[in-house]
Design an enzyme around this catalytic site. Structure first.
Site, PDB file in Angstrom:
ATOM      1  N   GLU A 147      40.602   1.329  -6.097  1.00  0.00           N
ATOM      2  CA  GLU A 147      40.475   1.497  -7.347  1.00  0.00           C
ATOM      3  C   GLU A 147      39.950   2.720  -7.652  1.00  0.00           C
ATOM      4  OE1 GLU A 147      41.257   1.241 -10.399  1.00  0.00           O
ATOM      5  OE2 GLU A 147      40.477  -0.584 -11.169  1.00  0.00           O
TER       6      GLU A 147
ATOM      7  N   ASP B  67      33.779   0.730 -14.069  1.00  0.00           N
ATOM      8  CA  ASP B  67      33.131   1.160 -15.607  1.00  0.00           C
ATOM      9  C   ASP B  67      32.380  -0.043 -15.885  1.00  0.00           C
ATOM     10  OD1 ASP B  67      32.244   2.459 -17.616  1.00  0.00           O
ATOM     11  OD2 ASP B  67      34.171   2.990 -18.168  1.00  0.00           O
TER      12      ASP B  67
ATOM     13  N   LYS C 220      30.494   3.621 -11.996  1.00  0.00           N
ATOM     14  CA  LYS C 220      29.519   3.971 -13.017  1.00  0.00           C
ATOM     15  C   LYS C 220      28.521   2.804 -13.382  1.00  0.00           C
ATOM     16  CE  LYS C 220      31.900   7.008 -16.070  1.00  0.00           C
ATOM     17  NZ  LYS C 220      32.597   7.017 -17.631  1.00  0.00           N
TER      18      LYS C 220
ATOM     19  N   VAL D  77      34.864  11.252 -16.842  1.00  0.00           N
ATOM     20  CA  VAL D  77      35.393  12.019 -15.776  1.00  0.00           C
ATOM     21  C   VAL D  77      36.908  12.039 -15.651  1.00  0.00           C
ATOM     22  CG1 VAL D  77      33.443  11.954 -14.194  1.00  0.00           C
ATOM     23  CG2 VAL D  77      35.048  10.121 -14.008  1.00  0.00           C
TER      24      VAL D  77
ATOM     25  N   ARG E 153      45.360  14.084 -14.505  1.00  0.00           N
ATOM     26  CA  ARG E 153      45.355  13.409 -13.363  1.00  0.00           C
ATOM     27  C   ARG E 153      45.541  14.075 -11.939  1.00  0.00           C
ATOM     28  NH1 ARG E 153      45.445   7.709 -14.786  1.00  0.00           N
ATOM     29  NH2 ARG E 153      46.745   7.329 -16.951  1.00  0.00           N
TER      30      ARG E 153
END
Ligand code: PRP
Length: 179
Positions: free
Chosen positions: A102, A106, A134, A156, A168
């Site tokens: 991954e 989040d 995060k 980000v 990306r």
């Protein structure tokens, strides 16, 4: 357009060299953990495609790859909390040691849902590696087995991560300037 695009890159948070170094370290750890046993790396599209490409070339254990896609954010910076599997694996994972690859954790909802789904398919083992974490944004108690970088609550972009599908392709992780 190009100028505005560039000025939205506020600050480089993690350089290309730093990412490379951590991936080398993570791949070594995977090689040691699996010790020649074949693995299946499952990337969660789209964000993890760059990390997947670099990680799978850094490990030396026999390795297959697979792809899934889940959607949680819509076209902005706020997580919706709704996970939808939009692309599923094509292979039966019951004979595999699986590592989910991954780009970022989040709220934790995406991986909580995906790991629960994959566990039901009885893989030989299941681990999760994430490039970024995060923890301050978590709404579930989900933790990855391997985390390359723990970051503060900033939006980000780069190295697979987008804002409105752009950025990306940046080779580094940067903070997006929302102003
Ligand atoms: C991002 C990221 C993770 C997920 C993490 O994907 O790639 O899959 O959000 O968020 P969570 O921990 O709050 O669930 P996104 O839905 O933005 O899709 P993308 O990878 O196609 O950009």
């Amino acid at each position: 357009m190009l100028k505005e695009y560039e000025t939205k890159i506020k600050k480089i948070l993690i350089t290309e060299a730093e990412i490379k170094e951590k991936i080398r370290f993570a791949a070594k750890k995977i090689d040691e953990l699996y010790d020649g046993t074949p693995i299946l790396l499952v990337s969660i599209l789209k964000g993890a495609f760059v990390f997947m490409a670099d990680l799978c070339r850094a490990v030396t254990v026999p390795c297959e790859i697979g792809f899934m896609a889940a959607s949680s954010y819509y076209d902005g910076t706020i997580s919706s909390g709704n996970i939808k599997i939009t692309l599923d694996l094509s292979q039966d994972i019951s004979g595999y040691h699986v590592i989910i690859v991954e780009d970022i954790i989040d709220t934790g909802q995406t991986l909580k849902d995906i790991t629960e789904l994959l566990k039901k398919r009885s893989p030989l083992s299941l681990r999760v590696i994430t490039l970024l974490d995060k923890p301050s944004r978590r709404v579930t108690d989900f933790e990855a087995d391997m985390t390359l970088f723990t970051i503060p609550d900033k939006f980000v972009i780069g190295y697979g991560l987008d804002y409105g599908e752009h950025y990306r392709n940046l080779p580094y992780i940067a903070e997006y300037d929302a102003n």
